[in-house]
Write a protein that holds these residues in place. Structure first.
Motif, mmCIF file in Angstrom:
data_model
loop_
_atom_site.group_PDB
_atom_site.id
_atom_site.type_symbol
_atom_site.label_atom_id
_atom_site.label_comp_id
_atom_site.label_asym_id
_atom_site.label_seq_id
_atom_site.Cartn_x
_atom_site.Cartn_y
_atom_site.Cartn_z
ATOM 1 N N ALA A 116 110.461 -16.975 -17.877
ATOM 2 C CA ALA A 116 109.229 -16.436 -16.839
ATOM 3 C C ALA A 116 109.532 -15.084 -16.445
ATOM 4 O O ALA A 116 108.622 -14.484 -16.369
ATOM 5 C CB ALA A 116 109.074 -17.492 -15.861
ATOM 6 N N ILE A 117 110.659 -14.869 -16.111
ATOM 7 C CA ILE A 117 111.255 -13.612 -15.728
ATOM 8 C C ILE A 117 110.644 -12.317 -16.752
ATOM 9 O O ILE A 117 110.134 -11.260 -16.531
ATOM 10 C CB ILE A 117 112.525 -13.177 -15.359
ATOM 11 N N ALA A 118 111.212 -12.792 -18.071
ATOM 12 C CA ALA A 118 110.602 -11.802 -19.180
ATOM 13 C C ALA A 118 109.148 -12.016 -19.451
ATOM 14 O O ALA A 118 108.684 -10.622 -19.610
ATOM 15 C CB ALA A 118 111.491 -12.308 -20.569
ATOM 16 N N ALA A 119 108.584 -12.848 -19.198
ATOM 17 C CA ALA A 119 107.074 -12.781 -19.251
ATOM 18 C C ALA A 119 106.402 -11.957 -18.090
ATOM 19 O O ALA A 119 105.508 -11.306 -18.478
ATOM 20 C CB ALA A 119 106.689 -14.555 -19.078
ATOM 21 N N VAL A 120 106.981 -11.996 -17.053
ATOM 22 C CA VAL A 120 106.513 -11.303 -15.811
ATOM 23 C C VAL A 120 106.314 -9.803 -16.439
ATOM 24 O O VAL A 120 105.407 -9.068 -16.121
ATOM 25 C CB VAL A 120 107.106 -11.445 -14.743
ATOM 26 N N VAL A 121 107.504 -9.315 -16.751
ATOM 27 C CA VAL A 121 107.638 -7.905 -17.310
ATOM 28 C C VAL A 121 106.486 -7.603 -18.681
ATOM 29 O O VAL A 121 106.051 -6.477 -18.550
ATOM 30 C CB VAL A 121 109.216 -7.417 -17.948
ATOM 31 N N LEU A 122 106.231 -8.518 -19.562
ATOM 32 C CA LEU A 122 105.427 -8.404 -20.637
ATOM 33 C C LEU A 122 104.260 -8.289 -20.062
ATOM 34 O O LEU A 122 103.249 -7.738 -20.518
ATOM 35 C CB LEU A 122 105.480 -9.357 -21.457
ATOM 36 N N ASN A 123 103.855 -9.214 -18.897
ATOM 37 C CA ASN A 123 102.523 -9.370 -18.418
ATOM 38 C C ASN A 123 102.072 -8.014 -17.775
ATOM 39 O O ASN A 123 100.872 -7.542 -17.780
ATOM 40 C CB ASN A 123 102.271 -10.388 -17.383
ATOM 41 N N ARG A 124 103.102 -7.264 -17.281
ATOM 42 C CA ARG A 124 102.840 -5.987 -16.517
ATOM 43 C C ARG A 124 102.518 -4.826 -17.576
ATOM 44 O O ARG A 124 101.572 -4.161 -17.640
ATOM 45 C CB ARG A 124 104.004 -5.520 -15.934
ATOM 46 N N VAL A 125 103.293 -4.996 -18.714
ATOM 47 C CA VAL A 125 102.886 -3.949 -19.916
ATOM 48 C C VAL A 125 101.349 -4.180 -20.442
ATOM 49 O O VAL A 125 100.836 -3.379 -20.555
ATOM 50 C CB VAL A 125 104.168 -4.161 -20.953
ATOM 51 N N ALA A 126 101.264 -5.538 -20.263
ATOM 52 C CA ALA A 126 99.802 -5.525 -20.940
ATOM 53 C C ALA A 126 98.674 -5.320 -19.715
ATOM 54 O O ALA A 126 97.509 -5.377 -20.384
ATOM 55 C CB ALA A 126 99.634 -7.159 -21.480
ATOM 56 N N SER A 127 98.944 -5.188 -18.405
ATOM 57 C CA SER A 127 97.992 -5.145 -17.621
ATOM 58 C C SER A 127 97.915 -3.689 -17.392
ATOM 59 O O SER A 127 98.618 -2.634 -17.620
ATOM 60 C CB SER A 127 98.506 -5.659 -16.282
ATOM 61 N N HIS A 128 96.572 -3.295 -17.110
ATOM 62 C CA HIS A 128 96.088 -2.014 -16.928
ATOM 63 C C HIS A 128 96.552 -1.544 -15.396
ATOM 64 O O HIS A 128 96.780 -0.096 -15.171
ATOM 65 C CB HIS A 128 94.618 -1.640 -16.783
ATOM 66 N N LYS A 129 97.301 -2.238 -14.550
ATOM 67 C CA LYS A 129 97.584 -1.743 -13.290
ATOM 68 C C LYS A 129 99.135 -1.131 -13.409
ATOM 69 O O LYS A 129 99.725 -0.453 -12.498
ATOM 70 C CB LYS A 129 97.792 -3.101 -12.435
ATOM 71 N N PHE A 130 99.628 -1.541 -14.429
ATOM 72 C CA PHE A 130 101.339 -0.877 -14.813
ATOM 73 C C PHE A 130 101.296 -0.135 -15.843
ATOM 74 O O PHE A 130 100.409 0.005 -16.589
ATOM 75 C CB PHE A 130 102.139 -2.376 -14.671
ATOM 76 N N PRO A 131 102.617 0.499 -16.132
ATOM 77 C CA PRO A 131 102.655 1.336 -17.212
ATOM 78 C C PRO A 131 102.685 0.521 -18.485
ATOM 79 O O PRO A 131 102.968 -0.731 -18.568
ATOM 80 C CB PRO A 131 104.309 1.862 -16.990
ATOM 81 N N ASN A 132 102.308 1.153 -19.664
ATOM 82 C CA ASN A 132 102.421 0.427 -20.873
ATOM 83 C C ASN A 132 103.528 0.461 -21.676
ATOM 84 O O ASN A 132 103.449 -0.029 -23.020
ATOM 85 C CB ASN A 132 101.295 0.866 -21.781
ATOM 86 N N THR A 133 104.543 0.532 -21.233
ATOM 87 C CA THR A 133 105.940 0.457 -22.095
ATOM 88 C C THR A 133 106.927 -0.497 -21.436
ATOM 89 O O THR A 133 106.802 -0.618 -19.975
ATOM 90 C CB THR A 133 106.595 1.463 -22.425
ATOM 91 N N ILE A 138 110.092 -1.531 -16.142
ATOM 92 C CA ILE A 138 111.605 -1.818 -15.714
ATOM 93 C C ILE A 138 111.787 -0.851 -14.761
ATOM 94 O O ILE A 138 112.526 -0.876 -13.682
ATOM 95 C CB ILE A 138 112.620 -2.132 -16.718
ATOM 96 N N TYR A 139 111.894 0.402 -15.190
ATOM 97 C CA TYR A 139 112.259 1.617 -14.407
ATOM 98 C C TYR A 139 111.279 2.152 -13.309
ATOM 99 O O TYR A 139 111.623 3.291 -12.883
ATOM 100 C CB TYR A 139 112.779 2.702 -15.194
ATOM 101 N N ALA A 140 110.253 1.750 -13.248
ATOM 102 C CA ALA A 140 109.219 1.858 -12.256
ATOM 103 C C ALA A 140 109.898 1.913 -10.820
ATOM 104 O O ALA A 140 110.547 1.170 -10.697
ATOM 105 C CB ALA A 140 108.201 1.270 -12.300
ATOM 106 N N PRO A 141 109.515 2.834 -9.916
ATOM 107 C CA PRO A 141 110.117 2.798 -8.481
ATOM 108 C C PRO A 141 109.916 1.648 -7.954
ATOM 109 O O PRO A 141 108.856 0.998 -7.805
ATOM 110 C CB PRO A 141 109.406 3.801 -7.823
ATOM 111 N N ASN A 142 111.014 0.935 -7.387
ATOM 112 C CA ASN A 142 111.027 -0.149 -6.619
ATOM 113 C C ASN A 142 110.236 -1.351 -7.309
ATOM 114 O O ASN A 142 109.937 -2.399 -6.697
ATOM 115 C CB ASN A 142 110.360 -0.116 -5.450
ATOM 116 N N ALA A 143 110.498 -1.410 -8.596
ATOM 117 C CA ALA A 143 109.817 -2.581 -9.272
ATOM 118 C C ALA A 143 110.841 -3.798 -9.123
ATOM 119 O O ALA A 143 110.385 -5.084 -8.917
ATOM 120 C CB ALA A 143 109.497 -2.333 -10.860
#
Length: 207
Positions: A116-133, A138-143
């Motif tokens: 589930a933790i890994a899936a959260v990161v991948l969900n962020r990559v797929a979301s337009h609200k977060f970076p796409n890699t 992972i290295y976004a500020p305070n992420a």
């Protein structure tokens, strides 16, 4: 004596008038403008006009030809290896980085919680609200606290790497969550406002 000079003067007078009329009709009335002299370019003895034109055409054709550019080479580690749900591309290097994050965030959690933790990161990559890699997420500020605190080590294990592979292949126990937190240690009031989707182990997953 005066009678003889009179005819002589009249004869010379007529001759003068005739000569003036002759000059008037023979001399052109309009002046011709001087023609400019055209100066041709000096060619070397070894170069004929034909060769000069041929070299000029060759030079023009060469300048119009497209310039070939070398293709950009990408290292093997940075090439996309897997596509998740047609949205997320991830390289082998990013999969290892994600396994290190899962190890730092959930090494004491059940296996389902690690996926589930890994899936959260991948969900962020797929979301337009977060970076796409993966790396930028992972290295976004305070992420993520291990990155923020400088505790993201180079450690991972086969279990966390398998959890990442399962998440990449489509497993998502977080039910599409974009966040997770430990309710016993979370201090952010904002994270508590997010709608919770599921609880796994010590973590709550939210959108």
């Amino acid at each position: 004596m005066l009678r003889r000079e009179a005819p002589t003067r009249f004869f010379f007078f007529l001759n003068s008038i005739a000569l003036m009329l002759l000059c008037l009709f023979v001399t052109p009335t309009s002046a011709m403008a001087p023609q400019p002299i055209q100066i041709l370019p000096v060619l070397s003895s070894a170069q004929t006009p034909l060769e000069h034109d041929s070299k000029k055409e060759k030079k023009t054709a060469t300048s119009a030809a497209p310039v070939k550019r070398e293709s950009v080479k990408v290292s093997r580690d940075s090439r996309p290896k897997v596509v998740r749900n047609g949205k997320v591309k991830i390289s082998e290097r990013d999969m290892e980085l994600l396994a290190r994050l899962v190890y730092a965030e959930g090494r004491g959690e059940p296996y389902e919680g690690q996926v589930a933790i890994a899936a959260v990161v991948l969900n962020r990559v797929a979301s337009h609200k977060f970076p796409n890699t993966v790396r930028e997420v992972i290295y976004a500020p305070n992420a993520f606290s291990p990155v923020h605190d400088g505790n993201l080590t180079h450690k991972s294990n086969e279990r966390t790497r398998k959890a990442v592979r399962d998440a990449v292949n489509g497993k998502d126990p977080s039910n599409g969550s974009l966040y997770f937190f430990n309710p016993d240690t979370a201090t952010s009031k904002w994270i508590w406002s997010r709608p919770v989707t599921v609880e796994i182990g010590n973590h709550r997953f939210a959108r």
